[in-house]
Design an enzyme around this catalytic site. Sequence first.
Site, mmCIF file in Angstrom:
data_model
loop_
_atom_site.group_PDB
_atom_site.id
_atom_site.type_symbol
_atom_site.label_atom_id
_atom_site.label_comp_id
_atom_site.label_asym_id
_atom_site.label_seq_id
_atom_site.Cartn_x
_atom_site.Cartn_y
_atom_site.Cartn_z
ATOM 1 N N HIS A 198 0.844 -1.208 0.000
ATOM 2 C CA HIS A 198 0.000 0.000 0.000
ATOM 3 C C HIS A 198 0.870 1.245 0.000
ATOM 4 O O HIS A 198 0.547 2.252 -0.623
ATOM 5 C CB HIS A 198 -0.896 0.015 1.242
ATOM 6 C CG HIS A 198 -2.005 -0.981 1.175
ATOM 7 N ND1 HIS A 198 -2.659 -1.427 2.284
ATOM 8 C CD2 HIS A 198 -2.572 -1.606 0.125
ATOM 9 C CE1 HIS A 198 -3.587 -2.295 1.914
ATOM 10 N NE2 HIS A 198 -3.552 -2.421 0.619
ATOM 11 N N GLU A 440 -7.803 -13.986 -21.390
ATOM 12 C CA GLU A 440 -6.468 -14.233 -20.837
ATOM 13 C C GLU A 440 -6.191 -15.720 -20.652
ATOM 14 O O GLU A 440 -5.186 -16.104 -20.068
ATOM 15 C CB GLU A 440 -6.269 -13.454 -19.532
ATOM 16 C CG GLU A 440 -7.420 -13.522 -18.558
ATOM 17 C CD GLU A 440 -7.292 -12.546 -17.393
ATOM 18 O OE1 GLU A 440 -6.198 -12.016 -17.142
ATOM 19 O OE2 GLU A 440 -8.306 -12.343 -16.707
ATOM 20 N N ASP A 464 -1.568 -12.562 -18.281
ATOM 21 C CA ASP A 464 -1.935 -13.960 -18.064
ATOM 22 C C ASP A 464 -1.980 -14.738 -19.371
ATOM 23 O O ASP A 464 -1.621 -15.915 -19.395
ATOM 24 C CB ASP A 464 -3.291 -14.048 -17.353
ATOM 25 C CG ASP A 464 -3.127 -13.883 -15.853
ATOM 26 O OD1 ASP A 464 -2.191 -14.483 -15.291
ATOM 27 O OD2 ASP A 464 -3.905 -13.127 -15.247
ATOM 28 N N CYS A 511 -5.444 -4.683 -21.850
ATOM 29 C CA CYS A 511 -5.148 -4.031 -20.579
ATOM 30 C C CYS A 511 -3.972 -4.694 -19.863
ATOM 31 O O CYS A 511 -3.673 -4.358 -18.730
ATOM 32 C CB CYS A 511 -6.375 -3.961 -19.686
ATOM 33 S SG CYS A 511 -7.001 -5.575 -19.212
HETATM 34 C C1 PEP Z 1 -3.560 -9.472 -17.332
HETATM 35 O O1 PEP Z 1 -3.551 -10.662 -16.987
HETATM 36 O O2 PEP Z 1 -2.974 -9.049 -18.348
HETATM 37 C C2 PEP Z 1 -4.283 -8.472 -16.525
HETATM 38 C C3 PEP Z 1 -4.412 -7.235 -16.937
HETATM 39 O O3 PEP Z 1 -4.757 -8.866 -15.328
HETATM 40 P P1 PEP Z 1 -3.839 -9.002 -14.019
HETATM 41 O O4 PEP Z 1 -2.480 -8.447 -14.346
HETATM 42 O O5 PEP Z 1 -4.537 -8.240 -12.958
HETATM 43 O O6 PEP Z 1 -3.836 -10.492 -13.824
HETATM 44 MG MG MG Z 2 -4.928 -11.379 -15.469
#
Ligand code: PEP
Ligand code: MG
Length: 587
Positions: A198, A440, A464, A511
């Site tokens: 945090h 993912e 992922d 993302c």
């Molecule tokens: C991803 O897997 O690319 C993603 C954006 O989710 P996280 O990084 O939160 O697993």
């Molecule tokens: Mg992910």
Amino acid sequence: MDLAKNDMRLFSGIAASPGIAVGNLRTIDRRCARVDEYIVGQEGVAAEIERLKGAIAKTRVELETLKDHLISSTGDEHLFFIDTHLMILADERLFTETAAFIESGLINAEGALRQTIHRYREFFAGIEDVYLRERISDVETVIEKILCNMTGKAQAPISHDGTQTIIATHDVSPADILQMDRSRIIGIITEIGGTTTHTSILARAFELPAVAGVEGITDLLLDGSPVILDGLSGKVVVNPDRETFLDYLQRKRHYEYVESELLKAAVLPSETLDGHHVLLKGNVEVAEEGESVLRHGGEGVGLYRTEMLFMNRVAMPEEEEQYQVYSAMQQAIRPHPLTIRTLDAGGDKLLEGVVRVGEQNPAMGMRAIRLALSMPDEFKKQLRAILRVSAAGRVAVMFPMISGLEELRRARALLEEAKQELVQAEIAFDRNIRVGIMIEIPSAVVIADLLAREADFFSVGTNDLIQYSLAIDRSNEHLADMYQPLHPAVLRSLRRVVDAAHEAGIEASICGEMAGDPLFLPILLGLGFDELSMVASSIPRVKRLLRRCTIERAREITAACFGFSEASEVDLYLKSAITGSFEVSFD
Ligand code: PEP
Ligand code: MG
């Protein structure tokens, strides 16, 4: 080695918050941890347990008072960490385990608390997930406060001596960061911690350079020494010699110049030279980051990871609490759109007491959407909270780790139930809320055409997707070289996803971390992604390159990339194509 006080010393740690700070080192030992353990005998046990109870109660009052103070001075969006600390304090086991140590060892309460913290450290050290592992820092902060109350040593607020001060300390709590005079305290070095504590998240939100994990720095009697903190590389230089000092000054100026130039350009439209618009958005975890997304030129939030709210607690947050937290984020980002991802967390450690514990392979275990579907009432609380926020602006909901249609349909059915419950309670929400899914898992890529018929948008989680496609653990530093975003299998997956989305008339975004690295931009652009969402500070760099590209050249580069059969070949070609075409280098 006996070093003179003024010898230059170089330390390496973890780059926790970017930026370069030059100032005077102020070492602060806020630990009351240096307490003795001694035998109190059977006759002393009851009194020690009473002292323990008293110190816990006092700590609770202190935290609640601090919370009231912060609400009136900084607003309540910063308060998630105090709630976390109150939650740790409220956990019965903290008291019962410590009391058991007093009883079994016939020792004083301070000594017993030391043993409790050891036990917690062992437990957290065994956790694979980096984010969860680093939550030990919250537990340590709380136990430190209890110890201080027991020993009568007050934790003085972190102060400066009027100069530009860089603090070196064992650990610093998020409350310290909120309370300190950030015009004078310009950098933080901690002995423990990492990028996802945090504290580090708040440091980044406040753009306060920080280096974590510099073991032993507070023991070296370096107080008052000139120091350079490089939050970009994780280096700390104490007593820099003239050459090093001038070198860092130069780097600092360069970094700040580039950042300010990039920031100036951040308000420009995110479009290519030939007028093709791509939405650039931010990835966030706490409301503090919303303002930063806008300042860096983001046009909304493409991924709001809601996990933070669920950490370190024995019970799930209630709907109202979730609503308040999501609302704060929505307000921080409005009038831009906000995509809220439902809980993407795995099993035992996170939600101890709520779900099954002890998975052998958490990356493939009871996590994300599976976990949510396994506890429909809790999931609906989150869905209702998100729906309620949708009444106030453009909000979309996104399900993580969808592997097939059954999951999507079940999640949508629960969303419908949540909507009906709100209708019955006459609570407003956006009836046309958009429902997206993260792509993912390789199975989702393969059936992207089927999923596209029942989702309103796709967002590719490349972090992922790469891990599961290549069977490379994304957090294993020994395999880092094999984690290849440019692997032909990954590129083909991306193409399949974006094509399936567009054939079905829905949008495709990315993302994962790939979206924030300018190296990949021509491919993502050439493939036709509509939106890229990334950490706020990456937006200006990606936008700069975007504004130098044409869609035509990006498509040519992409076509050439698909002609190679190895990631390393694509990498080489891409770097030279970008440097040659757009005057951006990757050295
Ligand atoms: C991803 O897997 O690319 C993603 C954006 O989710 P996280 O990084 O939160 O697993
Ligand atoms: Mg992910």
